[in-house]
Motif scaffolding. Structure first.
Motif, PDB file in Angstrom:
ATOM      1  N   GLU A 168      73.815  18.011  31.536  1.00  0.00           N
ATOM      2  CA  GLU A 168      74.811  16.931  31.481  1.00  0.00           C
ATOM      3  C   GLU A 168      74.269  15.631  32.077  1.00  0.00           C
ATOM      4  O   GLU A 168      75.019  14.684  32.270  1.00  0.00           O
ATOM      5  CB  GLU A 168      76.093  17.355  32.206  1.00  0.00           C
TER       6      GLU A 168
ATOM      7  N   LYS B  35      73.853  22.782  39.661  1.00  0.00           N
ATOM      8  CA  LYS B  35      74.727  23.949  39.536  1.00  0.00           C
ATOM      9  C   LYS B  35      74.812  24.354  38.065  1.00  0.00           C
ATOM     10  O   LYS B  35      74.905  23.491  37.182  1.00  0.00           O
ATOM     11  CB  LYS B  35      76.113  23.601  40.093  1.00  0.00           C
ATOM     12  N   LYS B  36      74.777  25.651  37.797  1.00  0.00           N
ATOM     13  CA  LYS B  36      74.630  26.176  36.442  1.00  0.00           C
ATOM     14  C   LYS B  36      75.565  25.529  35.426  1.00  0.00           C
ATOM     15  O   LYS B  36      75.139  25.110  34.352  1.00  0.00           O
ATOM     16  CB  LYS B  36      74.838  27.691  36.448  1.00  0.00           C
ATOM     17  N   GLU B  37      76.841  25.415  35.740  1.00  0.00           N
ATOM     18  CA  GLU B  37      77.803  24.901  34.759  1.00  0.00           C
ATOM     19  C   GLU B  37      77.689  23.400  34.513  1.00  0.00           C
ATOM     20  O   GLU B  37      78.356  22.859  33.628  1.00  0.00           O
ATOM     21  CB  GLU B  37      79.242  25.284  35.130  1.00  0.00           C
ATOM     22  N   PHE B  38      76.822  22.719  35.261  1.00  0.00           N
ATOM     23  CA  PHE B  38      76.647  21.278  35.086  1.00  0.00           C
ATOM     24  C   PHE B  38      75.272  20.916  34.533  1.00  0.00           C
ATOM     25  O   PHE B  38      74.942  19.740  34.414  1.00  0.00           O
ATOM     26  CB  PHE B  38      76.917  20.544  36.399  1.00  0.00           C
TER      27      PHE B  38
END
Length: 141
Positions: A79, A73-76
């Protein structure tokens, strides 16, 4: 060739075609794993159960792993989720006797990520899609 029609295949006909090529392949090169196709699919979920990342792959016929999809998912992204998923399926595949992993990715996807994970490019398809490249990559484990 005479008197034939080309039609959209049904699910049963799709399976018949798939089974036909598997049987042909088996007649030429013996399969080295049982069962012949082993899906290895994993997801990473957050505390609330939301899927944050996932990988879909299959260990097939000759102990080769094909990674079909790796998504974060883009926001992760960036990481470590992609690395964690890749390491997990590689570990499982290796435990099952896998020596070769392959995948494909586009120039706008994750080629550089896979390079950092030890994959090498063995083929490039230009203009797929138009003005982009599709990279075919492999890793020996």
């Amino acid at each position: 060739m005479k008197n034939y029609v080309i039609e959209e295949s049904t699910r049963e006909e799709y399976n018949l075609v798939d089974k036909g090529i598997v049987e042909y392949n088996l007649s030429k090169v013996p399969f080295t794993q049982e069962p012949s196709f082993i899906p290895i699919n994993k997801v990473i979920k957050g505390a609330n159960g939301e899927v944050l990342a996932g990988i879909n792959s299959i260990l097939y016929c000759w102990n080769c792993l094909y990674i079909d999809v790796l998504w974060v998912k883009k926001e992760f992204r960036e990481e470590g989720y992609g690395t964690a998923l890749l390491n997990e399926v590689e570990k499982i595949a290796k435990e099952r006797g896998c020596k070769l992993i392959h995948l494909d990715t586009f120039d706008f996807q994750a080629k550089d990520f896979y390079l950092t994970q030890g994959y090498v490019v063995f083929g490039v398809l230009d203009d797929c899609p138009l003005e982009h490249k599709r990279y075919y990559m492999k890793k020996n484990i």
